[in-house]
Design a protein around this motif. Sequence first.
Motif, PDB file in Angstrom:
ATOM      1  N   ILE A 197      26.736   9.724  73.231  1.00 58.86           N
ATOM      2  CA  ILE A 197      26.108   8.964  72.124  1.00 58.86           C
ATOM      3  C   ILE A 197      24.639   8.700  72.445  1.00 58.86           C
ATOM      4  O   ILE A 197      23.754   8.881  71.590  1.00 58.86           O
ATOM      5  CB  ILE A 197      26.866   7.634  71.881  1.00 58.86           C
ATOM      6  CG1 ILE A 197      28.269   7.915  71.325  1.00 58.86           C
ATOM      7  CG2 ILE A 197      26.081   6.732  70.924  1.00 58.86           C
ATOM      8  CD1 ILE A 197      29.178   6.702  71.307  1.00 58.86           C
ATOM      9  N   TRP A 198      24.361   8.266  73.671  1.00 62.94           N
ATOM     10  CA  TRP A 198      22.984   7.975  74.107  1.00 62.94           C
ATOM     11  C   TRP A 198      22.125   9.239  74.023  1.00 62.94           C
ATOM     12  O   TRP A 198      20.990   9.206  73.528  1.00 62.94           O
ATOM     13  CB  TRP A 198      23.014   7.431  75.534  1.00 62.94           C
ATOM     14  CG  TRP A 198      21.675   6.992  76.075  1.00 62.94           C
ATOM     15  CD1 TRP A 198      20.658   7.806  76.484  1.00 62.94           C
ATOM     16  CD2 TRP A 198      21.195   5.653  76.247  1.00 62.94           C
ATOM     17  NE1 TRP A 198      19.588   7.064  76.930  1.00 62.94           N
ATOM     18  CE2 TRP A 198      19.888   5.732  76.787  1.00 62.94           C
ATOM     19  CE3 TRP A 198      21.737   4.396  76.019  1.00 62.94           C
ATOM     20  CZ2 TRP A 198      19.134   4.606  77.094  1.00 62.94           C
ATOM     21  CZ3 TRP A 198      20.985   3.275  76.331  1.00 62.94           C
ATOM     22  CH2 TRP A 198      19.710   3.383  76.854  1.00 62.94           C
ATOM     23  N   ALA A 199      22.684  10.367  74.499  1.00 64.67           N
ATOM     24  CA  ALA A 199      21.939  11.634  74.509  1.00 64.67           C
ATOM     25  C   ALA A 199      21.643  12.118  73.087  1.00 64.67           C
ATOM     26  O   ALA A 199      20.552  12.619  72.801  1.00 64.67           O
ATOM     27  CB  ALA A 199      22.728  12.695  75.269  1.00 64.67           C
ATOM     28  N   LYS A 200      22.618  11.956  72.202  1.00 72.60           N
ATOM     29  CA  LYS A 200      22.437  12.371  70.801  1.00 72.60           C
ATOM     30  C   LYS A 200      21.354  11.523  70.135  1.00 72.60           C
ATOM     31  O   LYS A 200      20.512  12.022  69.385  1.00 72.60           O
ATOM     32  CB  LYS A 200      23.760  12.244  70.054  1.00 72.60           C
ATOM     33  CG  LYS A 200      23.851  13.137  68.824  1.00 72.60           C
ATOM     34  CD  LYS A 200      25.274  13.196  68.322  1.00 72.60           C
ATOM     35  CE  LYS A 200      25.339  14.194  67.159  1.00 72.60           C
ATOM     36  NZ  LYS A 200      26.707  14.323  66.627  1.00 72.60           N
ATOM     37  N   LYS A 201      21.391  10.217  70.433  1.00 65.02           N
ATOM     38  CA  LYS A 201      20.403   9.295  69.883  1.00 65.02           C
ATOM     39  C   LYS A 201      18.992   9.644  70.355  1.00 65.02           C
ATOM     40  O   LYS A 201      18.019   9.572  69.597  1.00 65.02           O
ATOM     41  CB  LYS A 201      20.767   7.857  70.298  1.00 65.02           C
ATOM     42  CG  LYS A 201      19.882   6.786  69.685  1.00 65.02           C
ATOM     43  CD  LYS A 201      20.323   5.415  70.179  1.00 65.02           C
ATOM     44  CE  LYS A 201      19.357   4.346  69.716  1.00 65.02           C
ATOM     45  NZ  LYS A 201      19.701   3.012  70.253  1.00 65.02           N
ATOM     46  N   LYS A 202      18.882  10.053  71.625  1.00 65.63           N
ATOM     47  CA  LYS A 202      17.579  10.393  72.203  1.00 65.63           C
ATOM     48  C   LYS A 202      17.153  11.833  71.908  1.00 65.63           C
ATOM     49  O   LYS A 202      16.010  12.211  72.178  1.00 65.63           O
ATOM     50  CB  LYS A 202      17.618  10.182  73.724  1.00 65.63           C
ATOM     51  CG  LYS A 202      17.804   8.737  74.161  1.00 65.63           C
ATOM     52  CD  LYS A 202      16.512   7.956  73.994  1.00 65.63           C
ATOM     53  CE  LYS A 202      16.651   6.547  74.551  1.00 65.63           C
ATOM     54  NZ  LYS A 202      15.397   5.787  74.453  1.00 65.63           N
ATOM     55  N   GLY A 203      18.081  12.635  71.391  1.00 66.39           N
ATOM     56  CA  GLY A 203      17.754  14.019  71.047  1.00 66.39           C
ATOM     57  C   GLY A 203      17.570  14.929  72.248  1.00 66.39           C
ATOM     58  O   GLY A 203      16.739  15.846  72.217  1.00 66.39           O
ATOM     59  N   TYR A 204      18.369  14.703  73.303  1.00 65.23           N
ATOM     60  CA  TYR A 204      18.257  15.561  74.477  1.00 65.23           C
ATOM     61  C   TYR A 204      18.765  16.976  74.179  1.00 65.23           C
ATOM     62  O   TYR A 204      19.640  17.171  73.343  1.00 65.23           O
ATOM     63  CB  TYR A 204      19.054  14.978  75.657  1.00 65.23           C
ATOM     64  CG  TYR A 204      18.501  13.676  76.185  1.00 65.23           C
ATOM     65  CD1 TYR A 204      17.134  13.475  76.307  1.00 65.23           C
ATOM     66  CD2 TYR A 204      19.348  12.651  76.578  1.00 65.23           C
ATOM     67  CE1 TYR A 204      16.627  12.275  76.802  1.00 65.23           C
ATOM     68  CE2 TYR A 204      18.854  11.449  77.073  1.00 65.23           C
ATOM     69  CZ  TYR A 204      17.486  11.271  77.175  1.00 65.23           C
ATOM     70  OH  TYR A 204      16.992  10.080  77.665  1.00 65.23           O
TER      71      TYR A 204
END
Length: 431
Positions: A197-204
């Motif tokens: 979820i964090w990675a998706k939010k940050k667009g990694y």
Amino acid sequence: MDYVPILVLILSFITLLAIGTPVAWSIAISSLLTILVSIESIPAFTTISQRMSTGMDSFALLAIPFFILSGELMNKGGIAHRLIAFAKTLVGALPGGLALINVIAAMLMGAIAGSAMASASAMGSILGPEMEKEGYDREFGAAVNITSATTGLIIPPSNILIVYSLASGGASIAALFIAGYIPGILTGLFLMIIASIWAKKKGYKVGQQSKLKDVFRTFIDAVPSLFLLVLVIGGIVAGIFTATEASAIAVLYSLVLGIIYKEISRDKLPKIFLNSSVTTAIVMLLIGASMSMSWVLSYENIPQEISSGLLSITDNKIMILLIINLILLFVGIFMDMTPAVLIFTPIFLPVVTKLGLDPVHFGIIMILNLCIGLCTPPVGSVLFVGVGVAKTTIEKVVRPLLPMFVAMILVLFLITYFPQLSLWLPSLFDL
């Protein structure tokens, strides 16, 4: 209840920690000061010395130096690279792929090596630079590495589960080992969800989908390492050998595997043995000092008084478990895991057994709870290793750590109030 001994114990222990005295010495000295309230000096000194030595006089504890040595051999034997390659083919194409690889590889590495610090060091040094190269924040990578490293303390073989077995007065090591699988995997899954979820939010960046032949190739490459789990746990469950004998077999297997991989040479062995000896000495000193404090607590009837006090507040199982969990979460912030298990197991185990809790179930609750403390300052050993490897600061890592803590606490409460998550597998094997 005579409050003088407990006040001496708490105040002396806190004071010694505050002035920078090592934890083991803080425990031993505060135990001595407490017993001096009740008995004369010469018997007090003799008793504490005896309790420290007899506390380490256990065949089951022989497994700890062997598992530490096997973990060190595994860490230096090229195991981490093979596990990371296998994990990459499984989840590399998902959102936050590299973070998910870290979690899966840490679960596998922790299960094989049995050391959270070894896992945090290996995964952080290998995956950290790669995550930065792909655009991941250094602090996020460190937070994932720190929290996922603790799963190896729940997934067997685990030294701390052996320590709990000793402190509980004989809870089956085999049952504890088997009971750790579902909670450990569940913790890893929750951490992966938060990381994704964090990675998706940050667009990694997302990696490429691996071909089936790549998955098979990396799996075959990792099989010799993964077979250690089958060898150790399978042998214990089947009754072929004890946990102590299994630890010796793990050392031999790890050494042979490292030589076959050409990662361990004769020149590296002295340093590996030295590192293992230093770690073993630290752990055993903590165990000896903690056993002396456990005896002092028992001598002063403190566990019985605390048990009566808790049950006088409420006899509601849900509330008692909530109170114990909150106390352990607080304890974990300020105390290392080994002494915390040895000191608080005799205090809380009588309370929960009166409420009908299985000692194996409570052991998993306690270890999972204290794993959170390893990721928090001021004494979070895994936190310091993870931050050091990532070359960042605790202040910067706190923000991405918070959602990871939430995930671990959610798993803790699931394990606490749904005992079958811990007890189903042991019951399946009649343990």
